[in-house]
Each structure stands twice: as structure tokens, then as C-alpha cells.
Write a protein that holds these residues in place. Structure first.
Motif, mmCIF file in Angstrom:
data_model
loop_
_atom_site.group_PDB
_atom_site.id
_atom_site.type_symbol
_atom_site.label_atom_id
_atom_site.label_comp_id
_atom_site.label_asym_id
_atom_site.label_seq_id
_atom_site.Cartn_x
_atom_site.Cartn_y
_atom_site.Cartn_z
ATOM 1 N N GLY A 1 -9.907 -8.693 2.235
ATOM 2 C CA GLY A 1 -10.941 -7.998 3.006
ATOM 3 C C GLY A 1 -10.534 -6.576 3.283
ATOM 4 N N LYS B 1 0.832 -1.216 0.000
ATOM 5 C CA LYS B 1 0.000 0.000 0.000
ATOM 6 C C LYS B 1 0.861 1.258 0.000
ATOM 7 C CE LYS B 1 -3.342 -2.268 3.063
ATOM 8 N NZ LYS B 1 -4.471 -2.023 3.953
ATOM 9 N N THR C 1 -9.021 -11.957 7.219
ATOM 10 C CA THR C 1 -9.686 -12.565 6.062
ATOM 11 C C THR C 1 -9.090 -13.936 5.739
ATOM 12 O OG1 THR C 1 -9.982 -10.330 5.233
ATOM 13 C CG2 THR C 1 -10.364 -12.132 3.676
ATOM 14 N N THR C 2 -7.768 -14.028 5.712
ATOM 15 C CA THR C 2 -7.124 -15.319 5.440
ATOM 16 C C THR C 2 -7.121 -16.114 6.737
ATOM 17 O OG1 THR C 2 -5.718 -14.255 3.800
ATOM 18 C CG2 THR C 2 -4.993 -16.408 4.601
ATOM 19 N N ASP D 1 0.892 3.535 -1.936
ATOM 20 C CA ASP D 1 0.087 4.719 -2.297
ATOM 21 C C ASP D 1 -0.460 5.425 -1.066
ATOM 22 O OD1 ASP D 1 -1.294 2.107 -2.326
ATOM 23 O OD2 ASP D 1 -3.137 3.259 -2.655
ATOM 24 N N GLY E 1 -2.294 -6.425 3.242
ATOM 25 C CA GLY E 1 -2.338 -6.532 1.785
ATOM 26 C C GLY E 1 -1.551 -7.727 1.257
ATOM 27 N N LYS E 2 -1.358 -8.739 2.102
ATOM 28 C CA LYS E 2 -0.596 -9.926 1.698
ATOM 29 C C LYS E 2 -1.323 -10.695 0.595
ATOM 30 C CE LYS E 2 -0.665 -11.511 5.953
ATOM 31 N NZ LYS E 2 -1.361 -10.387 6.606
ATOM 32 N N SER E 3 -2.603 -10.953 0.810
ATOM 33 C CA SER E 3 -3.354 -11.725 -0.187
ATOM 34 C C SER E 3 -3.560 -10.917 -1.456
ATOM 35 C CB SER E 3 -4.699 -12.173 0.394
ATOM 36 O OG SER E 3 -4.486 -12.974 1.540
ATOM 37 N N THR E 4 -3.689 -9.606 -1.318
ATOM 38 C CA THR E 4 -3.817 -8.749 -2.493
ATOM 39 C C THR E 4 -2.552 -8.839 -3.348
ATOM 40 O OG1 THR E 4 -5.195 -7.231 -1.191
ATOM 41 C CG2 THR E 4 -4.280 -6.369 -3.252
ATOM 42 N N GLY F 1 -2.829 -12.862 9.027
ATOM 43 C CA GLY F 1 -2.105 -11.874 9.834
ATOM 44 C C GLY F 1 -2.231 -12.214 11.302
ATOM 45 N N SER G 1 -2.749 -8.478 9.928
ATOM 46 C CA SER G 1 -3.980 -8.596 9.149
ATOM 47 C C SER G 1 -4.288 -7.257 8.477
ATOM 48 C CB SER G 1 -5.131 -9.008 10.064
ATOM 49 O OG SER G 1 -6.330 -9.049 9.334
ATOM 50 N N GLY G 2 -4.674 -7.326 7.219
ATOM 51 C CA GLY G 2 -5.018 -6.117 6.481
ATOM 52 C C GLY G 2 -3.829 -5.460 5.818
HETATM 53 N N1 LIG Z 1 -4.744 1.543 -1.248
HETATM 54 C C1 LIG Z 1 -4.321 0.290 -1.334
HETATM 55 N N2 LIG Z 1 -5.023 -0.678 -0.720
HETATM 56 C C2 LIG Z 1 -4.558 -1.939 -0.784
HETATM 57 C C3 LIG Z 1 -3.367 -2.268 -1.494
HETATM 58 N N3 LIG Z 1 -3.147 -3.598 -1.343
HETATM 59 C C4 LIG Z 1 -4.172 -4.063 -0.596
HETATM 60 N N4 LIG Z 1 -5.030 -3.074 -0.250
HETATM 61 C C5 LIG Z 1 -6.263 -3.206 0.533
HETATM 62 O O1 LIG Z 1 -5.988 -3.618 1.852
HETATM 63 C C6 LIG Z 1 -7.064 -4.413 2.366
HETATM 64 C C7 LIG Z 1 -6.508 -5.674 3.003
HETATM 65 O O2 LIG Z 1 -5.920 -6.477 2.006
HETATM 66 P P1 LIG Z 1 -5.688 -8.049 2.183
HETATM 67 O O3 LIG Z 1 -4.908 -8.475 0.994
HETATM 68 O O4 LIG Z 1 -6.959 -8.764 2.462
HETATM 69 O O5 LIG Z 1 -4.762 -8.096 3.499
HETATM 70 P P2 LIG Z 1 -4.085 -9.373 4.185
HETATM 71 O O6 LIG Z 1 -2.727 -8.957 4.608
HETATM 72 O O7 LIG Z 1 -4.171 -10.553 3.293
HETATM 73 O O8 LIG Z 1 -4.985 -9.575 5.496
HETATM 74 P P3 LIG Z 1 -5.308 -10.935 6.340
HETATM 75 O O9 LIG Z 1 -5.660 -11.995 5.371
HETATM 76 O O10 LIG Z 1 -6.453 -10.529 7.220
HETATM 77 O O11 LIG Z 1 -4.078 -11.231 7.125
HETATM 78 C C8 LIG Z 1 -7.989 -4.638 1.174
HETATM 79 O O12 LIG Z 1 -9.081 -3.753 1.290
HETATM 80 C C9 LIG Z 1 -7.140 -4.310 -0.014
HETATM 81 O O13 LIG Z 1 -7.887 -3.850 -1.122
HETATM 82 C C10 LIG Z 1 -2.677 -1.226 -2.157
HETATM 83 O O14 LIG Z 1 -1.650 -1.422 -2.807
HETATM 84 N N5 LIG Z 1 -3.186 0.024 -2.036
#
Ligand SMILES: Nc1nc2c(ncn2[C@@H]2O[C@H](COP(=O)(O)OP(=O)(O)OP(=O)(O)O)[C@@H](O)[C@H]2O)c(=O)[nH]1
Ligand SMILES: [Mg+2]
Ligand SMILES: [Zn+2]
Length: 341
Positions: free
Chosen positions: A211, A140, A223-224, A142, A194-197, A243, A191-192
Motif C-alpha cells: 500500500g 527505499k 496494508t499487511t 532511493d 516496504g516490507k511486503s514490497t 507494521g 507500516s509503510g
Molecule cells: N521509492 C520507493 N518506494 C518503495 C520501495 N519499496 C517500497 N516502496 C513503497 O512503499 C510503500 C509501502 O510499501 P509496503 O511494502 O506496503 O510496506 P509495508 O512495510 O509492507 O507496510 P505494512 O504492510 O503496512 O506494514 C508502497 O507504496 C511501496 O511501493 C522502494 O524501494 N523505493
């Protein structure tokens, strides 16, 4: 070794083959790699596809295992020796959990919307301790404040910092380039983050659920829910993880000095061998901070982490703490030996 073996994409190679042959005592046994671990069962990739397997004690995702299926049930009879393992301790230090086994890289995610160099430093200690190579992945980007990337680079000397914004597909190719056939990377971070993203951006499809984060504090919603191996399109294996809020360091030893090599080197120059690095004369750490050669915030974090590792109040005899670390090291090595039922 047969290059068309269905396990090759999972990292099956001469090393694993040799290790397998040393342990697999019966011809009907078969090898597999644990690709997913839930609370009570696990899924193992085998030459005939993914299968659910049972075990007396669950292995970790990434483990190479020996499978026996003589009475219609697939059972894990042995876990092969691990090359590297990422572990965490619960806050009470009672339970040790192997987050991922047989890993080469640890991607430490540092979300730009929740900057904390201290947390990344803590996670880098665990990453070094695992035996794998840490890589800091700012996610993230940005949403990151100006200067966060520079701060991470200063606070984590010797660690590559990759800047990504997966939703914009920025920096994703650098992560892809770090993945090779036969290489396993695990993603660590809150958590959150952006790992899965990021995993989805690497895959080029929305395969992993993602999520949103809470508005007020940017925390994720877990979410994961399981640790899972994902085969990368260009080869290599990525492990996505849920997370976690608290990453206890527990009995870490080499990891702390590896993450803080500069400080570990300076400690040897303190005037007193039992220096508590407080106000005593001749402290090389305080002198380095005063001279502007060492970041004071980084030193405070190091001392905090070291206290956690030794679990001994500050100010007590440094030699005693060192001795305890030696003891811990031995116990930890013994505990780390994979169980072979
Ligand atoms: N602005 C922005 N948001 C992002 C980016 N990457 C991910 N997100 C947002 O961050 C939120 C969490 O992303 P996830 O990929 O679910 O995070 P995670 O780390 O897998 O979380 P857990 O599975 O709960 O551990 C989502 O709403 C994504 O859309 C990014 O590069 N920029
Ligand atoms: Mg996730
Ligand atoms: Zn000192």
C-alpha cells in the motif's frame, strides 16, 4: 528423517523431529508449522497442505505444533519449545505478544524516507533479546538522505546493514543470499516501510499486497494485517508482519546489553557502582563522549531505553535497578516457556 517430507521446506529437520517425538504421545497426532496467525484462528502447514487449526491459546507464527484431528477438527495440543522468539510488549506492559517463533534472523527495516537511527536501535534491542541475529535492512534507499547508511552503521556496531531499494531490485540479492534452506527470518518495522514490497522482490512476483504511504508524514496504511510465513524460492522461510507503531521493550534484559555492548563494557568502569551517568565524577560514559569515543546521541538513546526497561526514574540507585532487572529476567524466562495444553 525423510528428506521428501512435505514439511522440509518449512524447516522440518532432525532437531524438530526429536522435539516432536518427545511431545507427540499418540500415533495419530501429526506435526505442523504455524504459517499464519489472524486474530482468532491460525493456519498450519501440514504434510497434507495448509489447514485451519484451533487452539486454547493461539500459538505464534513460526511455532512447531502437535496436531490432533480425532473428531474432524484440527486442534493444536502442544507447542514445541522455541529456539528463539521475537516478542513485544504493549505500551502499558500488560500484554506480551510473540511476533514470531523459531527465527534465525530479524530483518529490521529502516525506511529511507523516514530515517530514525533511534527507532532502529530500539528494534535491535528486541531483535537481540529474541536470540536471533539482527540484520538492518534499509528500504527505499532511493529516498534516503545522504549519510543515513553511515549513520546506521555507526549506531549499530556489529550489525550488518544491507541497503535495498526493492522497487529497483537493488540489494535484494544480498537479502536472498542471507536466506538458506532451514533458515527463518522475520521482518520487523513500521507500516509503510516496504516490507511486503521487499518480500515480493524476493519472490519475483506480486504475491503480497502493498500500500502507499501518506504524503504528509510517510506513514503506511497498515496494508499487511496478519503475520505470515512465505517460502523463499531458494529455500528458507520469511515471515512478513504488519507494521506496528509502538514496540514496547517491556522486560528486555540481555537484548539491551547486546545491542549496546560498547556502553555495557564502559559502565563497569564508572567510578561509582551506582553511577547514574549524569554529572557525577568518574563517569566512564560521559568521559568517553567527551573524548569523542562515544556518540552522545547514542548514549542518550541507551539511557532512555534502559529507563524504559527498568521503569524506574533515573537517578535512583543503580544497584536497585540492576536487582530489578535480575528479577525481571527470571519472571520473563518463566513466562516465555511455551504453554503445553
Ligand atoms: N521509492 C520507493 N518506494 C518503495 C520501495 N519499496 C517500497 N516502496 C513503497 O512503499 C510503500 C509501502 O510499501 P509496503 O511494502 O506496503 O510496506 P509495508 O512495510 O509492507 O507496510 P505494512 O504492510 O503496512 O506494514 C508502497 O507504496 C511501496 O511501493 C522502494 O524501494 N523505493
Ligand atoms: Mg506489508
Ligand atoms: Zn557513569
Amino acid at each position: 528423517m525423510d528428506p521428501s517430507d512435505a514439511l522440509v521446506p518449512y524447516g522440518w529437520d532432525e532437531r524438530v523431529l526429536t522435539a516432536y517425538r518427545a511431545v507427540a504421545s499418540k500415533p495419530h497426532f501429526q506435526p505442523g508449522r504455524v504459517v499464519r496467525v489472524d486474530r482468532i484462528s491460525c493456519v498450519v502447514a501440514t504434510r497434507t497442505g495448509d489447514q485451519i487449526a484451533t487452539a486454547l491459546s493461539l500459538p505464534a507464527v513460526g511455532d512447531w505444533v502437535v496436531l490432533d484431528n480425532d473428531d474432524d477438527e484440527l486442534r493444536i495440543t502442544a507447542v514445541l519449545d522455541r529456539t528463539a522468539a521475537l516478542t513485544r510488549h504493549d505500551a502499558d506492559r500488560e500484554r506480551v505478544q510473540v511476533i514470531a517463533a523459531n527465527i534465525d534472523l530479524v530483518f529490521i527495516s529502516a525506511p529511507g524516507d523516514r530515517p530514525s537511527a533511534a527507532r532502529v536501535e530500539r528494534e535491535s534491542v528486541l531483535a537481540w533479546e529474541s536470540g536471533a541475529t539482527p540484520v538492518v535492512v534499509m528500504t527505499k534507499a532511493d529516498l534516503a538522505p545522504d549519510g543515513y547508511a553511515d549513520e546506521l552503521r555507526e549506531r549499530l556496531p556489529g550489525v550488518e546493514v544491507v541497503i535495498t531499494a526493492a522497487l529497483q531490485n537493488d540489494g535484494v540479492d544480498r537479502i536472498a543470499a542471507l536466506m538458506h534452506p532451514n533458515r527463518t527470518a522475520v521482518m520487523l518495522g513500521p507500516s509503510g516501510a516496504g516490507k511486503s514490497t521487499l518480500a515480493n522482490a524476493l519472490l519475483g512476483e506480486e504475491r503480497m499486497p502493498t500500500g502507499d504511504v501518506r504524503e504528509d508524514d510517510r506513514r503506511g496504511r497498515h496494508t499487511t494485517s496478519s503475520r505470515e510465513i512465505i517460502l523463499m524460492p531458494g529455500g528458507g522461510v520469511l515471515i512478513d508482519t504488519p507494521g506496528v507503531r509502538t514496540l514496547g521493550l517491556g522486560d528486555v534484559d540481555e537484548g539491551l546489553d547486546a545491542a549496546f555492548t560498547d556502553i555495557a563494557d564502559l559502565v563497569a568502569q564508572c567510578k561509582f557502582s551506582d553511577c547514574g551517568h549524569g554529572s557525577e565524577p568518574g563517569c566512564a560514559l560521559r568521559a568517553a563522549v567527551a573524548a569523542g569515543d562515544l556518540d552522545g546521541v547514542r548514549l542518550e538513546n541507551y539511557l532512555r531505553l534502559e529507563d524504559e526497561v527498568t521503569a524506574t526514574p533515573r537517578g535512583v540507585n543503580h544497584a536497585g535497578r540492576k536487582a530489578k532487572r535480575e528479577e525481571d529476567k527470571k519472571a520473563q524466562r518463566a513466562a516465555r516457556r511455551p504453554n503445553q495444553q
